[in-house]
Write a protein that holds these residues in place. Structure first.
Motif, mmCIF file in Angstrom:
data_model
loop_
_atom_site.group_PDB
_atom_site.id
_atom_site.type_symbol
_atom_site.label_atom_id
_atom_site.label_comp_id
_atom_site.label_asym_id
_atom_site.label_seq_id
_atom_site.Cartn_x
_atom_site.Cartn_y
_atom_site.Cartn_z
ATOM 1 N N GLY A 1 33.094 45.208 52.291
ATOM 2 C CA GLY A 1 32.117 44.255 51.790
ATOM 3 C C GLY A 1 32.377 42.844 52.280
ATOM 4 O O GLY A 1 33.533 42.407 52.375
ATOM 5 N N ILE A 2 31.302 42.142 52.608
ATOM 6 C CA ILE A 2 31.364 40.743 53.043
ATOM 7 C C ILE A 2 30.280 39.977 52.300
ATOM 8 O O ILE A 2 29.150 40.452 52.195
ATOM 9 C CB ILE A 2 31.146 40.621 54.560
ATOM 10 C CG1 ILE A 2 32.301 41.266 55.331
ATOM 11 C CG2 ILE A 2 30.978 39.163 54.980
ATOM 12 C CD1 ILE A 2 32.053 41.372 56.827
ATOM 13 N N ILE B 1 28.123 50.130 43.235
ATOM 14 C CA ILE B 1 28.322 51.336 44.029
ATOM 15 C C ILE B 1 29.130 52.327 43.200
ATOM 16 O O ILE B 1 30.219 52.004 42.711
ATOM 17 C CB ILE B 1 29.056 51.037 45.350
ATOM 18 C CG1 ILE B 1 28.273 50.030 46.201
ATOM 19 C CG2 ILE B 1 29.270 52.314 46.140
ATOM 20 C CD1 ILE B 1 28.790 48.632 46.130
ATOM 21 N N ASP B 2 28.599 53.541 43.012
ATOM 22 C CA ASP B 2 29.292 54.622 42.320
ATOM 23 C C ASP B 2 29.482 55.781 43.294
ATOM 24 O O ASP B 2 28.558 56.119 44.048
ATOM 25 C CB ASP B 2 28.479 55.098 41.117
ATOM 26 C CG ASP B 2 28.421 54.066 40.016
ATOM 27 O OD1 ASP B 2 29.349 54.032 39.195
ATOM 28 O OD2 ASP B 2 27.448 53.277 39.988
ATOM 29 N N GLU C 1 27.060 39.420 43.205
ATOM 30 C CA GLU C 1 27.936 40.278 42.402
ATOM 31 C C GLU C 1 27.992 41.671 43.017
ATOM 32 O O GLU C 1 26.968 42.270 43.330
ATOM 33 C CB GLU C 1 27.419 40.351 40.973
ATOM 34 C CG GLU C 1 28.284 41.164 40.028
ATOM 35 C CD GLU C 1 27.874 40.964 38.574
ATOM 36 O OE1 GLU C 1 28.285 41.794 37.744
ATOM 37 O OE2 GLU C 1 27.148 39.986 38.272
ATOM 38 N N HIS C 2 29.212 42.170 43.185
ATOM 39 C CA HIS C 2 29.427 43.510 43.743
ATOM 40 C C HIS C 2 30.399 44.260 42.839
ATOM 41 O O HIS C 2 31.455 43.719 42.471
ATOM 42 C CB HIS C 2 29.979 43.426 45.162
ATOM 43 C CG HIS C 2 29.106 42.658 46.115
ATOM 44 N ND1 HIS C 2 29.198 41.291 46.261
ATOM 45 C CD2 HIS C 2 28.120 43.066 46.943
ATOM 46 C CE1 HIS C 2 28.305 40.887 47.150
ATOM 47 N NE2 HIS C 2 27.639 41.939 47.577
ATOM 48 N N ARG C 3 30.049 45.483 42.495
ATOM 49 C CA ARG C 3 30.889 46.331 41.660
ATOM 50 C C ARG C 3 31.057 47.686 42.339
ATOM 51 O O ARG C 3 30.064 48.313 42.721
ATOM 52 C CB ARG C 3 30.266 46.514 40.267
ATOM 53 C CG ARG C 3 30.263 45.232 39.438
ATOM 54 C CD ARG C 3 29.494 45.383 38.134
ATOM 55 N NE ARG C 3 29.642 44.194 37.315
ATOM 56 C CZ ARG C 3 30.542 44.044 36.340
ATOM 57 N NH1 ARG C 3 31.349 45.066 36.033
ATOM 58 N NH2 ARG C 3 30.630 42.924 35.660
ATOM 59 N N THR D 1 31.115 37.502 42.096
ATOM 60 C CA THR D 1 31.830 38.426 41.216
ATOM 61 C C THR D 1 32.117 39.705 41.988
ATOM 62 O O THR D 1 31.213 40.260 42.623
ATOM 63 C CB THR D 1 31.006 38.766 39.962
ATOM 64 O OG1 THR D 1 30.845 37.589 39.161
ATOM 65 C CG2 THR D 1 31.692 39.832 39.130
ATOM 66 N N TRP D 2 33.353 40.117 41.959
ATOM 67 C CA TRP D 2 33.709 41.443 42.472
ATOM 68 C C TRP D 2 34.526 42.149 41.392
ATOM 69 O O TRP D 2 35.521 41.614 40.896
ATOM 70 C CB TRP D 2 34.545 41.356 43.753
ATOM 71 C CG TRP D 2 34.997 42.710 44.234
ATOM 72 C CD1 TRP D 2 34.299 43.584 45.016
ATOM 73 C CD2 TRP D 2 36.266 43.336 43.962
ATOM 74 N NE1 TRP D 2 35.044 44.721 45.237
ATOM 75 C CE2 TRP D 2 36.246 44.600 44.599
ATOM 76 C CE3 TRP D 2 37.392 42.965 43.233
ATOM 77 C CZ2 TRP D 2 37.324 45.481 44.533
ATOM 78 C CZ3 TRP D 2 38.464 43.848 43.158
ATOM 79 C CH2 TRP D 2 38.424 45.090 43.816
#
Length: 427
Positions: free
Chosen positions: A259-260, A244-245, A270-272, A300-301
């Motif tokens: 976020g969940i 997400i940007d 993976e979430h960024r 991964t966060w």
């Protein structure tokens, strides 16, 4: 005492004969001086051209936690199958109110597509090119009290891709849920542009089949005085990677990123997040929570927040919590914060990876709650507040049911976890 002199014209002279000068700040270019260099957290190129990005390797910071061998098909342009279906309804099945929402199919050459930021990694640029003839525009207007649901149904494990542009008009108000279900190997790009003084919640829920793969990029541009709750819930897939940007269009913007994720054995999620404060007096909150159970469950966060010199009055905070339910799971958690402006309200971050709280379990068991049920109650409490904060009652109930189903399926496997304690990091 006489001053010694050095012949600086000589090749042997160690330095040149010139006065020391200091760089001067340029009000039109806040990055003109070394103290205000571009963010190291946002150093990658931004481009619609995949060739501007190298092929990902584990040596690159953006990809060092990612199982590249399981998603290499997303790094080269492909012809999408077009089998993924999109449809717009309301959460209770009633007709979409007239004039509130329009969903139309188009191409990426549409002037309403590709207007929010630029792809930030190779997978996003590949998705953009592959989606050339597979794009959609969803326009939201006015006020709607019943949440809208955009259903994205995967029909095949053939490679597919599309670009979705969500445009919320100024002063619009309401909730939108994006549901992902079925079988898919999907490269997805979502642009979100919110108009001035709009107040919108957009929740993206991933409940794919165990064989599915999902690589997504959300790009957000928040209008002046607007507020957005952006929620990402990932509950199923073999591999899911969502970046997400975001940036602001004007002062007094307010964004909550929630976020969940629930990671089962063998899955990688993976979430960024990348929050860029580029306007004054804006606020951001990033809160992600995940639970992992079983061998080779991997989450991964990576959270990045950048406060630029042009953003005085910023208020920013990011938080990640991970709960390991069964030994053998791995959670990577990395918050990053860069502040280039001393005139801010506040900025901070925290992250942790741990297991059940022994005191909570002891308290429940001492009051007659069986151990297995006590563990379930702890996990429900871990997610409960965040689920309620999403603010869509029907979705909150659905998410809690989904968490309960996974806990019930784990059942006796949760027994014996007290043998292992892991607390990796907290800042």
């Amino acid at each position: 005492m006489t001053e010694s002199t050095v012949d600086y014209s000589s090749p042997a002279s160690p330095v040149k004969n010139q006065e020391i000068s200091f760089p001067q700040a340029d009000p039109t270019d806040p990055y003109a001086i070394p103290a205000a260099m571009p963010s190291s957290a946002d150093k990658e190129p931004r481009s619609f051209n995949p060739d501007d990005f190298p092929l990902p390797t584990r040596k690159q910071d953006d990809w060092r936690f990612t199982p590249l061998d399981r998603m290499e098909e997303f790094f080269s342009v492909f012809h999408p199958s077009g089998k993924t279906e999109l449809s717009l309804t309301t959460v209770d099945g009633s007709p979409v109110p007239a004039g509130v929402a329009d969903l139309r199919q188009t191409t990426t050459s549409d002037p309403q597509v590709g207007t929010v930021l630029l792809p930030s990694d190779r997978a996003a640029a590949v998705q953009w090119i592959s989606s050339r003839d597979h794009a959609y525009v969803l326009t939201l207007r006015g006020t709607w009290t019943t949440p809208l649901v955009l259903k994205i149904q995967g029909k095949s494990l053939d490679m597919d891709a599309f670009q979705l542009s969500i445009i919320a008009a100024p002063e619009s108000r309401g909730d939108l849920v994006i549901e992902h279900q079925g079988d898919a190997r999907l490269a997805e790009g979502i642009e979100i542009s919110t108009g001035a003084n709009s107040h919108v919640c957009i929740a993206s829920i991933q409940e794919w089949s165990p064989a599915s793969k999902h690589v997504g990029n959300h790009r957000i541009h928040l209008g002046q005085g607007a507020s957005l709750r952006h929620c990402v819930v990932t509950l199923g897939a073999d591999v899911a990677r969502i970046r997400i940007d975001q940036d602001f269009d004007g002062p007094e913007g307010d964004i909550n990123m929630l976020g969940i994720y629930f990671v089962e054995p063998g899955e990688h999620m993976e979430h960024r997040t990348m929050v860029v404060h580029n306007q004054p007096d804006c606020k951001s909150r990033v809160i992600y929570k995940g639970a992992l159970e079983g061998k080779q469950a991997h989450s991964t966060w990576v959270g990045n927040a950048l406060i630029q010199p042009t953003a005085p009055g910023t208020d920013s905070y990011e938080l990640n919590r991970n709960l390991v339910l069964i030994p053998g799971a791995v959670a990577d958690s990395e918050p990053n914060l860069e502040i280039e402006n001393g005139n801010i309200v506040g900025a901070g971050h925290a992250s942790s990876v741990g297991r059940f709280d022994d005191e909570e379990l002891f308290y429940l068991q001492s009051r007659g709650v069986p151990e297995a049920e006590a563990r379930k109650l702890v996990v429900r409490g871990f997610f409960g507040q965040l689920i309620e904060e999403i603010g869509i009652p029907s979705i909150a109930a659905h998410l809690m049911d989904a968490v309960n189903r996974r806990l019930d399926a784990a059942g006796p496997a949760n027994q014996g976890i007290s043998e292992t304690t892991t607390f990796l990091s907290e800042e």
